[in-house]
Enzyme design. Sequence first.
Site, PDB file in Angstrom:
ATOM      1  CG  HIS A   1      -1.899  -0.791   1.556  1.00 22.34           C
ATOM      2  ND1 HIS A   1      -2.293  -2.148   2.456  1.00 22.34           N
ATOM      3  CD2 HIS A   1      -2.878  -1.077   0.379  1.00 22.34           C
ATOM      4  CE1 HIS A   1      -3.447  -2.768   2.385  1.00 22.34           C
ATOM      5  NE2 HIS A   1      -3.472  -2.266   1.112  1.00 22.34           N
TER       6      HIS A   1
ATOM      7  CB  CYS B   1      -3.935  -1.052   8.578  1.00 23.16           C
ATOM      8  SG  CYS B   1      -2.220  -1.456   8.768  1.00 23.16           S
TER       9      CYS B   1
END
Length: 257
Positions: free
Chosen positions: A157, A241
């Site tokens: 990511h 996250c």
Amino acid sequence: MIAFVRDVPDSFANALCAEAPEIAIDVAAARRQHAAYRAALGVATIVVPADDALPDCCFIEDTAVVAAGAAVITRPGAPSRRPETAAVARALAQHVEIHAMEAPATLDGGDCMRVGSTIFVGRSARTNAAGIARLAEVFGPRGVHVVPVDLPADVLHLKCVCAPLGDDRITLVEGFPALPGVSIVRVPAAESYAANVLAIEDRVLVSSGFPRTRDALEAAGLRVATLETTEFRKADGALTCLSILVDTYLGAPASGS
Ligand code: CIR
């Protein structure tokens, strides 16, 4: 500011990971680390219950992108994660306007980094052009620019290599090309995992065990607090996250009106 978090499921040891960890995920330790994280946020928190059928569900960031009073509920790149979004959408709907994302679009919130009125979006194995286009369609009219960033194949990511620090500052791993219009605190390549910091209120939360990153942030004048994230790291997760931050100031009436 409200932080949405999602509990660690009993099935967390089965979470996706690029490489199986040498030592299996300890779910009880993950829950202790999650509790410490929630306490460290220091803002009002809304907890979405875990779903044991969804081992990755505590990585709530990937399920929605929130800015300017609106949320795009994502279609996560990993098919096993797509059912995670429904419960998160229900929780967010109490606070922000909800917008859907349809196939073939895919996007993970971990690929999105908002800095002021810009959202940088990683083009990754999880996030495709249609996902980025959907983000621009929702946020463009709200004055938020969407700027794609190409990622190397080995980066899961965008926020594996950078994270917002407040104002126009970000962390960025050494060797990764600078992003336009931001100022940068470089994270040593040997400590790249620690680039994923969480700036909240007047503090920056940093994974423990990365002293050079901590020093760099303190040298930049930031107030740092460290947190254990070993169990989340085993499943390729870090600090951002584990929450979705919603700025409750947005949409408030102007003073005097
Ligand atoms: C996954 O592979 O999707 C999860 N095991 C890790 C997701 C981490 N999320 C994030 O960095 N935003």
